[in-house]
Design an enzyme around this catalytic site. Structure first.
Site, PDB file in Angstrom:
ATOM      1  N   THR A  25     -13.291   5.921   8.153  1.00 18.04           N
ATOM      2  CA  THR A  25     -14.170   5.383   7.113  1.00 18.04           C
ATOM      3  C   THR A  25     -14.273   3.883   7.371  1.00 18.04           C
ATOM      4  O   THR A  25     -13.728   3.385   8.356  1.00 18.04           O
ATOM      5  CB  THR A  25     -13.574   5.619   5.701  1.00 18.04           C
ATOM      6  OG1 THR A  25     -12.339   4.891   5.614  1.00 18.04           O
ATOM      7  CG2 THR A  25     -13.320   7.083   5.422  1.00 18.04           C
ATOM      8  N   TYR A  35       0.851  -1.190   0.000  1.00 14.34           N
ATOM      9  CA  TYR A  35       0.000   0.000   0.000  1.00 14.34           C
ATOM     10  C   TYR A  35       0.892   1.248   0.000  1.00 14.34           C
ATOM     11  O   TYR A  35       0.670   2.182  -0.775  1.00 14.34           O
ATOM     12  CB  TYR A  35      -0.920   0.003   1.228  1.00 14.34           C
ATOM     13  CG  TYR A  35      -1.770   1.257   1.359  1.00 14.34           C
ATOM     14  CD1 TYR A  35      -2.943   1.412   0.621  1.00 14.34           C
ATOM     15  CD2 TYR A  35      -1.410   2.290   2.228  1.00 14.34           C
ATOM     16  CE1 TYR A  35      -3.716   2.558   0.749  1.00 14.34           C
ATOM     17  CE2 TYR A  35      -2.184   3.439   2.360  1.00 14.34           C
ATOM     18  CZ  TYR A  35      -3.339   3.570   1.615  1.00 14.34           C
ATOM     19  OH  TYR A  35      -4.106   4.702   1.733  1.00 14.34           O
ATOM     20  N   LYS A  79       1.142   4.286  -2.761  1.00  6.88           N
ATOM     21  CA  LYS A  79       0.824   5.688  -2.452  1.00  6.88           C
ATOM     22  C   LYS A  79       2.024   6.606  -2.705  1.00  6.88           C
ATOM     23  O   LYS A  79       1.839   7.753  -3.103  1.00  6.88           O
ATOM     24  CB  LYS A  79       0.306   5.811  -1.013  1.00  6.88           C
ATOM     25  CG  LYS A  79      -1.116   5.263  -0.849  1.00  6.88           C
ATOM     26  CD  LYS A  79      -2.139   6.103  -1.640  1.00  6.88           C
ATOM     27  CE  LYS A  79      -3.561   5.608  -1.498  1.00  6.88           C
ATOM     28  NZ  LYS A  79      -4.555   6.407  -2.245  1.00  6.88           N
TER      29      LYS A  79
HETATM   30  P1  NAP Z   1     -13.456   3.312   1.613  1.00  7.56           P
HETATM   31  O1  NAP Z   1     -14.350   3.871   2.645  1.00  7.56           O
HETATM   32  O2  NAP Z   1     -13.101   1.862   1.652  1.00  7.56           O
HETATM   33  O3  NAP Z   1     -14.066   3.660   0.175  1.00  7.56           O
HETATM   34  C1  NAP Z   1     -13.351   3.302  -0.988  1.00  7.56           C
HETATM   35  C2  NAP Z   1     -14.201   3.600  -2.203  1.00  7.56           C
HETATM   36  O4  NAP Z   1     -13.481   3.202  -3.380  1.00  7.56           O
HETATM   37  C3  NAP Z   1     -15.507   2.826  -2.225  1.00  7.56           C
HETATM   38  O5  NAP Z   1     -16.493   3.563  -2.910  1.00  7.56           O
HETATM   39  C4  NAP Z   1     -15.126   1.574  -3.029  1.00  7.56           C
HETATM   40  O6  NAP Z   1     -16.302   0.961  -3.527  1.00  7.56           O
HETATM   41  C5  NAP Z   1     -14.222   2.208  -4.091  1.00  7.56           C
HETATM   42  N1  NAP Z   1     -13.288   1.299  -4.735  1.00  7.56           N
HETATM   43  C6  NAP Z   1     -12.395   0.463  -4.139  1.00  7.56           C
HETATM   44  N2  NAP Z   1     -11.721  -0.226  -5.066  1.00  7.56           N
HETATM   45  C7  NAP Z   1     -12.201   0.172  -6.279  1.00  7.56           C
HETATM   46  C8  NAP Z   1     -11.925  -0.191  -7.618  1.00  7.56           C
HETATM   47  N3  NAP Z   1     -11.028  -1.127  -7.910  1.00  7.56           N
HETATM   48  N4  NAP Z   1     -12.602   0.425  -8.617  1.00  7.56           N
HETATM   49  C9  NAP Z   1     -13.531   1.371  -8.333  1.00  7.56           C
HETATM   50  N5  NAP Z   1     -13.842   1.762  -7.094  1.00  7.56           N
HETATM   51  C10 NAP Z   1     -13.186   1.154  -6.075  1.00  7.56           C
HETATM   52  O7  NAP Z   1     -12.031   4.056   1.577  1.00  7.56           O
HETATM   53  P2  NAP Z   1     -11.599   5.511   2.069  1.00  7.56           P
HETATM   54  O8  NAP Z   1     -10.995   5.323   3.407  1.00  7.56           O
HETATM   55  O9  NAP Z   1     -12.696   6.490   1.873  1.00  7.56           O
HETATM   56  O10 NAP Z   1     -10.400   5.809   1.057  1.00  7.56           O
HETATM   57  C11 NAP Z   1     -10.566   6.588  -0.111  1.00  7.56           C
HETATM   58  C12 NAP Z   1      -9.191   6.999  -0.628  1.00  7.56           C
HETATM   59  O11 NAP Z   1      -8.520   7.747   0.394  1.00  7.56           O
HETATM   60  C13 NAP Z   1      -8.265   5.827  -0.949  1.00  7.56           C
HETATM   61  O12 NAP Z   1      -7.490   6.133  -2.078  1.00  7.56           O
HETATM   62  C14 NAP Z   1      -7.387   5.725   0.287  1.00  7.56           C
HETATM   63  O13 NAP Z   1      -6.145   5.107   0.035  1.00  7.56           O
HETATM   64  C15 NAP Z   1      -7.250   7.193   0.643  1.00  7.56           C
HETATM   65  N6  NAP Z   1      -6.889   7.445   2.050  1.00  7.56           N
HETATM   66  C16 NAP Z   1      -7.675   6.992   3.067  1.00  7.56           C
HETATM   67  C17 NAP Z   1      -7.297   7.249   4.388  1.00  7.56           C
HETATM   68  C18 NAP Z   1      -8.113   6.778   5.559  1.00  7.56           C
HETATM   69  O14 NAP Z   1      -7.597   6.777   6.700  1.00  7.56           O
HETATM   70  N7  NAP Z   1      -9.358   6.402   5.371  1.00  7.56           N
HETATM   71  C19 NAP Z   1      -6.121   7.967   4.640  1.00  7.56           C
HETATM   72  C20 NAP Z   1      -5.352   8.410   3.569  1.00  7.56           C
HETATM   73  C21 NAP Z   1      -5.749   8.153   2.281  1.00  7.56           C
HETATM   74  P3  NAP Z   1     -16.306  -0.588  -4.002  1.00  7.56           P
HETATM   75  O15 NAP Z   1     -15.649  -1.381  -2.905  1.00  7.56           O
HETATM   76  O16 NAP Z   1     -17.744  -0.918  -4.226  1.00  7.56           O
HETATM   77  O17 NAP Z   1     -15.530  -0.613  -5.257  1.00  7.56           O
END
Ligand code: NAP
Length: 231
Positions: free
Chosen positions: A184, A149, A153
């Site tokens: 999330t 991961y 990133k």
């Molecule tokens: P989340 O709640 O798991 O949501 C992820 C979203 O992406 C969902 O809508 C999921 O829907 C979709 N998704 C996953 N794989 C996909 C694929 N192959 N094609 C199309 N859609 C896809 O995650 P989140 O925490 O909001 O994270 C969103 C972004 O922020 C990510 O890039 C993550 O790395 C980044 N981020 C998150 C955090 C954190 O702490 N939460 C921190 C830093 C960065 P489906 O599963 O139905 O596809």
């Protein structure tokens, strides 16, 4: 404006879709799970009265990115592209399951790379546009248990910085977003107190603000951490 948000069915992507919906913009959303995506799109449209289009796609697959990108361009000229779709699989480089690197790179990097290549030419033709790339604090700081991961990133930030340089003279803005921990689904079941880390709305608020500056200003990076720092 036409705003494309990937990974918009929940979490940070949904919060971003919601904040732009509240401003009355047209949203174009995707995620893999069709029913959850439909539920989110209908919820936003009924709450804010804006147009919310949706198309299920697995953006880790290049052919599905192609179809989704084409569908977006048929709806209208894209104004903002938010590359948010991503997934966290914990592990350590030396012993994580075989194939995790390929999965993480396809989901967290190639998705954004291929969709950007599909969408940006229309922005260039329109002489305006803004691309947001949701990276992570893990793009600049290694974590134990970050494994592939973290690699994906770091690569995403490299992609985003190069894109910024390339699109600068073409009047397309590029913003790299580097959030620390945001509560999330990725964190549900972790036992973490939701008030220890950020809300998804915090990230959405910063993205919206960065989208509203004068044409001559570009927020290159948004680096945002929980008040108490990283976990
Ligand atoms: P989340 O709640 O798991 O949501 C992820 C979203 O992406 C969902 O809508 C999921 O829907 C979709 N998704 C996953 N794989 C996909 C694929 N192959 N094609 C199309 N859609 C896809 O995650 P989140 O925490 O909001 O994270 C969103 C972004 O922020 C990510 O890039 C993550 O790395 C980044 N981020 C998150 C955090 C954190 O702490 N939460 C921190 C830093 C960065 P489906 O599963 O139905 O596809």
């Amino acid at each position: 404006m036409n705003i494309i948000v990937t990974g918009a069915s929940k979490g940070i992507g949904k919060a971003i879709a919601e904040i732009f919906s509240a401003e009355g913009h047209t949203l174009l959303l995707c995620s893999r799970n069709q029913s959850q995506l439909q539920h989110t799109a209908e919820e936003l449209a009924s709450r804010y009265g804006n147009k919310v289009h949706y198309h299920a796609a697995d953006l880790s697959k290049k052919e599905e990115v192609e179809v989704f990108g084409k569908w977006c361009l048929e709806i209208g000229t894209p104004d903002i592209l938010i590359n948010n779709a991503g997934r966290f699989l914990p592990g350590s480089i030396y012993n994580e399951t075989e194939g995790i690197l390929e999965d993480m790179i396809a989901t967290n990097l190639y998705s954004a790379y291929h969709l950007t290549r599909k969408i940006v030419p229309a922005m260039i033709a329109n002489k305006a546009g803004h691309v947001f790339n949701i990276c992570s604090i893990a793009s600049v700081k290694p974590y134990s248990n970050g494994g592939s991961y973290g690699i994906s990133k770091f690569a995403m930030l490299g992609f985003s910085k190069n894109l910024r340089e390339e699109l600068m003279p073409l009047n397309i803005k590029v913003t790299s977003v580097l959030p620390g921990a945001v509560y999330t689904d990725s964190w549900s079941g972790s036992g973490i107190d939701p008030t220890r880390i950020m809300e998804d709305k915090d990230i959405a608020t910063m993205v919206l603000a960065a989208s509203k500056l004068s044409p001559q200003a570009c927020v290159e990076e948004i680096l945002i951490r929980p008040q108490l720092g990283d976990l």
